[in-house]
Design a protein around this motif. Sequence first.
Motif, PDB file in Angstrom:
ATOM      1  N   HIS A   1      -4.717  -8.256   2.596  1.00  0.00           N
ATOM      2  CA  HIS A   1      -5.804  -7.413   3.084  1.00  0.00           C
ATOM      3  C   HIS A   1      -6.547  -6.885   1.864  1.00  0.00           C
ATOM      4  O   HIS A   1      -5.964  -6.181   1.025  1.00  0.00           O
TER       5      HIS A   1
ATOM      6  N   GLU B   1      -9.368  -4.965   1.689  1.00  0.00           N
ATOM      7  CA  GLU B   1     -10.143  -3.732   1.778  1.00  0.00           C
ATOM      8  C   GLU B   1      -9.480  -2.776   2.752  1.00  0.00           C
ATOM      9  O   GLU B   1      -8.654  -3.167   3.577  1.00  0.00           O
ATOM     10  N   GLY B   2      -9.829  -1.507   2.631  1.00  0.00           N
ATOM     11  CA  GLY B   2      -9.258  -0.503   3.516  1.00  0.00           C
ATOM     12  C   GLY B   2      -9.754   0.875   3.136  1.00  0.00           C
ATOM     13  O   GLY B   2     -10.729   1.017   2.398  1.00  0.00           O
ATOM     14  N   ARG B   3      -9.074   1.891   3.632  1.00  0.00           N
ATOM     15  CA  ARG B   3      -9.378   3.277   3.281  1.00  0.00           C
ATOM     16  C   ARG B   3      -8.084   3.992   2.907  1.00  0.00           C
ATOM     17  O   ARG B   3      -7.037   3.737   3.511  1.00  0.00           O
ATOM     18  N   ASN B   4      -8.180   4.878   1.918  1.00  0.00           N
ATOM     19  CA  ASN B   4      -6.987   5.599   1.492  1.00  0.00           C
ATOM     20  C   ASN B   4      -6.807   6.877   2.307  1.00  0.00           C
ATOM     21  O   ASN B   4      -7.530   7.123   3.273  1.00  0.00           O
TER      22      ASN B   4
ATOM     23  N   HIS C   1      -2.230  -9.180  -2.581  1.00  0.00           N
ATOM     24  CA  HIS C   1      -2.721  -8.556  -1.347  1.00  0.00           C
ATOM     25  C   HIS C   1      -3.331  -9.607  -0.425  1.00  0.00           C
ATOM     26  O   HIS C   1      -4.075 -10.474  -0.876  1.00  0.00           O
TER      27      HIS C   1
ATOM     28  N   HIS D   1     -11.686  -1.694  -2.155  1.00  0.00           N
ATOM     29  CA  HIS D   1     -11.646  -3.154  -2.014  1.00  0.00           C
ATOM     30  C   HIS D   1     -11.071  -3.752  -3.293  1.00  0.00           C
ATOM     31  O   HIS D   1     -11.126  -3.148  -4.369  1.00  0.00           O
TER      32      HIS D   1
ATOM     33  N   PRO E   1     -13.142   4.489   0.973  1.00  0.00           N
ATOM     34  CA  PRO E   1     -12.982   3.027   1.065  1.00  0.00           C
ATOM     35  C   PRO E   1     -12.529   2.433  -0.267  1.00  0.00           C
ATOM     36  O   PRO E   1     -12.813   2.975  -1.338  1.00  0.00           O
TER      37      PRO E   1
ATOM     38  N   PRO F   1      -3.986   1.201  -2.731  1.00  0.00           N
ATOM     39  CA  PRO F   1      -3.308  -0.100  -2.865  1.00  0.00           C
ATOM     40  C   PRO F   1      -2.598  -0.214  -4.210  1.00  0.00           C
ATOM     41  O   PRO F   1      -3.056   0.320  -5.222  1.00  0.00           O
TER      42      PRO F   1
ATOM     43  N   PRO G   1      -2.313   5.637   5.320  1.00  0.00           N
ATOM     44  CA  PRO G   1      -2.247   4.632   4.256  1.00  0.00           C
ATOM     45  C   PRO G   1      -2.846   5.235   2.995  1.00  0.00           C
ATOM     46  O   PRO G   1      -3.838   5.966   3.053  1.00  0.00           O
TER      47      PRO G   1
ATOM     48  N   ILE H   1       0.846  -1.189   0.000  1.00  0.00           N
ATOM     49  CA  ILE H   1       0.000   0.000   0.000  1.00  0.00           C
ATOM     50  C   ILE H   1       0.883   1.241   0.000  1.00  0.00           C
ATOM     51  O   ILE H   1       1.924   1.265   0.647  1.00  0.00           O
TER      52      ILE H   1
END
Length: 246
Positions: free
Chosen positions: A219, A221-224, A217, A231, A229, A69, A66, A58
Amino acid sequence: MEDESEITLPRRRTRVKRVVRLLAIFVLVWFLAAYLIVPFAWDRYAEHHPAFDASPRITETGDHHPGDPLNVGLIGSKEQIENIFKSAEWYPAASLGLKSDLEIAADSVLSRPDDEAPVSSLYLFGRKEDLAFEQPVGDNPRHRHHVRLWKLDRESKTGREEWIGSAVYDERVGLSRTTGEITHVTAPDVDVERDYLFECLEKTGELASHSIDYGFHTHLEGRNGGGDPWHTDGNLFIGVIAEDVP
């Protein structure tokens, strides 16, 4: 007797001055918070929370959020990278700053096209992107395709330069959910943008091969950095540019 209109006019002027003053204070407070106070606070947070550091999969923002991705890789020289994107009708993107923040906001409101609208800097290996490209959608920089690329410090098995990057679609211009800065709000499904980028590159006829690193990857999913969000299916698309391409 004093004319009532003569009394009302100064009162209106006073109210207008008060509104203008309050608006100026609001803009000043927003600017200080979004561009100075909040980024400084995140710097301090990151210093005392090493686990918050971005993983190698990331990117990272300048204030240690973060970022987006990584989902694309390319093999070829810098010149070959630039040429294949030119053939695919993707344009080099400028760097983002306060001046360009305001310009892109104005372009968005006025629906003025901008093939070189700026992108914010993201970081990998301690440095910002080496190359960035974009493809506008319609006549408004609110939405666009874009990708950032970093050159790896190693070469492929055949001795060619390797690049890794992040392709993400910008849906609109808004305020960052984490800092309040003017930024692009990104689409959550980053795989769609990854797939579209490689569709564009394949059409140039300049890719020698295209492979997939499944499970890149862990992981999914996440947030930038803007709080948006994302995925992914976890796969990294890798393209090798034909060696006979200039």
